[in-house]
Scaffold this active site. Structure first.
Site, PDB file in Angstrom:
ATOM      1  N   ASP A 230      30.579  15.580  56.980  1.00 28.47           N
ATOM      2  CA  ASP A 230      30.547  15.722  58.433  1.00 28.47           C
ATOM      3  C   ASP A 230      31.961  15.862  58.996  1.00 28.47           C
ATOM      4  O   ASP A 230      32.212  16.709  59.852  1.00 28.47           O
ATOM      5  CB  ASP A 230      29.844  14.519  59.058  1.00 28.47           C
ATOM      6  CG  ASP A 230      29.787  14.597  60.575  1.00 28.47           C
ATOM      7  OD1 ASP A 230      29.119  15.508  61.092  1.00 28.47           O
ATOM      8  OD2 ASP A 230      30.423  13.766  61.246  1.00 28.47           O
ATOM      9  N   LYS A 234      34.015  19.328  60.820  1.00 34.49           N
ATOM     10  CA  LYS A 234      34.787  19.300  62.060  1.00 34.49           C
ATOM     11  C   LYS A 234      36.196  19.847  61.839  1.00 34.49           C
ATOM     12  O   LYS A 234      36.739  20.560  62.692  1.00 34.49           O
ATOM     13  CB  LYS A 234      34.829  17.879  62.613  1.00 34.49           C
ATOM     14  CG  LYS A 234      33.447  17.370  63.025  1.00 34.49           C
ATOM     15  CD  LYS A 234      33.444  15.879  63.322  1.00 34.49           C
ATOM     16  CE  LYS A 234      32.020  15.392  63.605  1.00 34.49           C
ATOM     17  NZ  LYS A 234      31.955  13.938  63.806  1.00 34.49           N
TER      18      LYS A 234
END
Length: 350
Positions: A230, A234
């Protein structure tokens, strides 16, 4: 076309679960101030609700109850795309899913003058070719006369924090970004602020993971947070905005905090059951930092000049802003020519 018609905005919401429900509740709260906003479609993975006529939009107050009563099946991607052909101008699709197939449709939407608003990271951190097609298809103010949809994905990095807009403002005003560093995960922030706090206390690693899971900070299977992917997604998004052509999250080091022996465990519950057996390795990492007068944190960084990205554990002095985070806060530091060694910091709830 009458001026009143030009001012109308027609919204389709795909994904009306947790995130989508909160979004629609926010929209309902402001709807009285904006009577030109019309809700035409709400779609979940199991069912859908569409306005029979764009002149009779769905109710912001009763949409959830109306959706529960609906017998209309879920829409496939072709049906979602075809929906907009029957809709007037100024359409917006709000994609609250994490679905790759929906993200693949973004270029088609944008070329068709359908604007896209989404927290979905898949279109911006997946394969580079899709990212380029999305960017090419979106409206840019640098191209006079261009007729395309607008694109907003601020919440794909930093949740509600102005991370992407800050980065774009820096670049658009001529600043040169040298490095981006920070804690990009509210889950990881919560875990390490409790596991390795500045005051030197803190619980066992497995106990803190269990606490985070119980509080709703992790995915149902915590491995989906602990694998670091995750955070890596980003970083890819921010790096691409900086002009780096990062192929994927496999293009740079991403440290996973999942013990190798537990990667293939069948369920999240079984993982949590076995995790205490591996507390000693994380305790060693914490103790090493303590001996140096530091704390350990899970961070992501982008060195723009070197085109280098990495995700993993780092040690920080106790006075460092990253060390002093509270709760599930995120912190993103922008080191640029303009700000030099004193970075511009965006910090807040993750």
């Amino acid at each position: 076309m009458p001026r009143e018609e030009l001012n109308q905005i027609y919204i389709a919401v795909v994904g009306a679960g947790g995130v989508g429900r909160h979004f629609l509740n926010q929209l309902a709260a402001i709807a009285p101030k904006y009577p030109n906003i019309h809700l035409l479609l709400v779609a979940r993975s199991t069912k859908s609700l569409a306005a029979p006529d764009h002149t009779k939009p769905l109710s912001f107050q009763t949409w959830e109850a109306d959706l529960e009563k609906s017998t209309a099946p879920a829409l496939d991607n072709d049906q979602i795309a075809n929906f907009f052909y029957k809709t007037p101008r100024h359409c917006v699709i709000v994609d609250n899913t994490s679905n790759q197939d929906v993200a693949d449709l973004y270029p088609q939407f944008l070329y068709s003058e359908v604007s896209v608003v989404t927290p979905n990271k898949k279109g911006f951190s997946g394969y580079l070719g899709l990212w380029k097609r999305i960017e090419d298809a979106a409206f840019h103010h640098l191209y006079p006369g261009q007729v395309r949809g607008l694109l907003y994905h601020e919440s794909s990095v930093g949740a509600g924090l102005p991370v992407i807009s800050t980065l774009k403002d820096l670049i658009d005003t001529g600043d040169k970004v040298q490095k981006i560093e920070g804690v990009f995960s509210g889950t990881m922030s919560f875990l390490f602020n409790n596991f390795a706090p500045v005051d030197g206390k803190g619980g066992k690693w497995s106990a803190e993971v269990a606490k985070a899971k119980e509080a709703g900070y992790t995915e149902p299977d915590p491995r989906d947070d602990l694998n670091g992917v995750d955070v890596a997604r980003k970083l890819v998004i921010l790096a691409r905005i900086c002009g780096l052509e990062i192929e994927s999250t496999d293009s740079f080091p991403v440290q996973s905090l999942i013990p190798v022996e537990l990667e293939s465990v069948k369920s999240g519950d079984k993982f949590m059951e076995k995790l205490p057996q591996y507390d000693s390795s994380m305790e060693e990492v914490k103790n090493e930092a303590v001996k140096e007068g530091k704390v350990v944190r899970f961070v992501g960084s982008i060195d723009v000049g070197k085109k280098a990205l990495k995700v993993g554990l780092e040690k920080f002095d106790k006075g460092h802003p990253i060390a002093g985070l509270k709760g599930s806060d995120n912190i993103i530091s922008f080191y640029t020519e303009r700000y030099g060694a004193n970075p511009l910091i965006v910090q807040g709830a993750g």
